[in-house]
Design a protein around this motif. Structure first.
Motif, PDB file in Angstrom:
ATOM      1  N   ILE A 281      20.184  -8.014   1.664  1.00 16.04           N
ATOM      2  CA  ILE A 281      20.055  -9.924   1.229  1.00 16.04           C
ATOM      3  C   ILE A 281      19.013  -9.445   1.869  1.00 16.04           C
ATOM      4  CG2 ILE A 281      21.031 -11.773   2.324  1.00 16.04           C
ATOM      5  CD1 ILE A 281      23.536 -10.787   2.493  1.00 16.04           C
ATOM      6  N   ARG A 282      18.318  -9.056   2.737  1.00 18.72           N
ATOM      7  CA  ARG A 282      17.162  -9.295   3.455  1.00 18.72           C
ATOM      8  C   ARG A 282      15.862  -9.411   1.959  1.00 18.72           C
ATOM      9  NH1 ARG A 282      16.460 -11.116   8.698  1.00 18.72           N
ATOM     10  NH2 ARG A 282      18.212 -10.575   9.833  1.00 18.72           N
TER      11      ARG A 282
ATOM     12  N   PRO B 203       9.978 -12.518  -4.941  1.00 15.13           N
ATOM     13  CA  PRO B 203      10.168 -14.073  -4.785  1.00 15.13           C
ATOM     14  C   PRO B 203      10.479 -14.257  -6.253  1.00 15.13           C
ATOM     15  CG  PRO B 203       7.571 -12.817  -4.849  1.00 15.13           C
ATOM     16  CD  PRO B 203       8.814 -11.814  -4.260  1.00 15.13           C
ATOM     17  N   THR B 204      10.613 -13.563  -6.928  1.00 16.27           N
ATOM     18  CA  THR B 204      11.099 -13.471  -8.023  1.00 16.27           C
ATOM     19  C   THR B 204      12.485 -13.542  -8.527  1.00 16.27           C
ATOM     20  OG1 THR B 204      11.631 -11.514  -8.572  1.00 16.27           O
ATOM     21  CG2 THR B 204       9.075 -11.593  -9.410  1.00 16.27           C
ATOM     22  N   ARG B 205      13.614 -13.867  -7.025  1.00 13.11           N
ATOM     23  CA  ARG B 205      14.771 -13.643  -6.866  1.00 13.11           C
ATOM     24  C   ARG B 205      15.412 -14.561  -6.218  1.00 13.11           C
ATOM     25  NH1 ARG B 205      17.080  -7.817  -7.735  1.00 13.11           N
ATOM     26  NH2 ARG B 205      18.509  -8.606  -8.060  1.00 13.11           N
ATOM     27  N   ALA B 206      14.084 -14.969  -5.200  1.00 12.47           N
ATOM     28  CA  ALA B 206      14.685 -15.306  -3.962  1.00 12.47           C
ATOM     29  C   ALA B 206      15.554 -16.486  -4.219  1.00 12.47           C
ATOM     30  CB  ALA B 206      13.474 -15.460  -3.018  1.00 12.47           C
ATOM     31  N   VAL B 207      15.517 -17.171  -5.320  1.00 10.61           N
ATOM     32  CA  VAL B 207      16.064 -18.699  -5.308  1.00 10.61           C
ATOM     33  C   VAL B 207      17.583 -17.910  -5.864  1.00 10.61           C
ATOM     34  CG1 VAL B 207      15.930 -20.876  -6.500  1.00 10.61           C
ATOM     35  CG2 VAL B 207      14.006 -20.219  -5.692  1.00 10.61           C
TER      36      VAL B 207
END
Length: 258
Positions: free
Chosen positions: A133-134, A140-144
């Motif tokens: 998960i971390r 940044p392309t998947r974080a949201v």
């Protein structure tokens, strides 16, 4: 918007709505008071709700300095002092729950009742999210997308598209975001938890892997007289998606302390 001034001169924005006994609502890491917008009305018919923008977020000052959950607790007390409130109920979720622990530990005479939601005693003794998960959150392309999936169930997200106020303050400076992350990561209240005197309710979603649900019974065992309630099927934002269940649990609990 009123501001409280802390001992070190930082201005903390606070928001007050509703009538009745004061109830402080504390948001998660890197979020401002809007975290509570979807559910604040649940409490305003019974309580005078008080929120704040953490230092580094919203309309509060954003000093580039070391932040800590203990320091955030001091900021909460500065807000209560500015409002002339000797005591209040305190309800904190996620990092706000970590801060709420320190409010109850360091200022026991100020807390009437304590609610800790989707939180933990810290990494040293608590259960932490997985390295997978971390890793996903660091992309940044998947974080949201990943964060949304950690917060809400797929069915709820499909039925409720759009901006969700638990994804962080979009106007927060990058340095402040990092300061928040470090503050939350360094939280460790384990040794002091048995000193909490306030009646305590602990809430957690059974399907929360962002802050694993195993933290709820861990905290309940550590805090004298605490009671844990697990909300079936809920993820990290249990207080929003499952608010009809969660808010009622909180209101019933607080009514016993009024």
């Amino acid at each position: 918007m009123p501001h409280a001034t802390t001992a070190d001169g930082c201005l903390i924005a606070c928001q007050v709505q509703g009538e009745g006994q004061p109830l402080v609502l504390l948001a998660g890491q890197s979020n401002n008071h809007t975290w509570w917008d979807p559910v604040r009305a649940d409490f305003e018919t019974s309580y005078r709700t008080i929120t704040l923008d953490w230092r580094g977020t919203g309309d509060s000052d954003k000093p580039d300095e070391v932040y800590s959950t203990k320091g955030f607790a001091d900021d909460v007390i500065a807000v209560l002092d500015d409002l002339g409130l000797p005591t209040a109920h305190v309800y904190g979720t996620s990092m706000g729950g970590r801060v709420a622990q320190w409010v109850a530990i360091n200022y026991p005479e100020r807390v009437n009742a304590l609610v800790l939601g989707c939180t933990s005693p810290g990494a040293a003794h608590g259960f932490e999210r997985s390295q997978e998960i971390r890793r996903l959150l660091a992309d940044p392309t998947r974080a949201v997308r990943v964060l949304l999936d950690l917060m809400y169930t797929p069915g709820w997200l499909k039925a409720n598209p759009g901006r969700h106020p638990v994804l962080g303050d979009p106007d927060m400076p990058p340095y402040a975001r990092n300061r928040h992350l470090v503050a939350s990561n360094r939280h460790d209240s384990w040794a002091e938890l048995p000193s909490i005197k306030a009646p305590t309710l602990i809430l957690h979603g059974t399907d929360d892997v962002f802050s694993p649900a195993a933290n709820a019974p861990l905290l309940a065992d550590r805090i004298p007289g605490a009671r844990a309630e697990l909300i079936q099927g809920a993820r990290h934002a249990y207080f929003h998606e499952f608010h009809t269940v969660a808010s009622r649990l909180v209101l019933d609990f607080l009514a016993q302390s009024d």
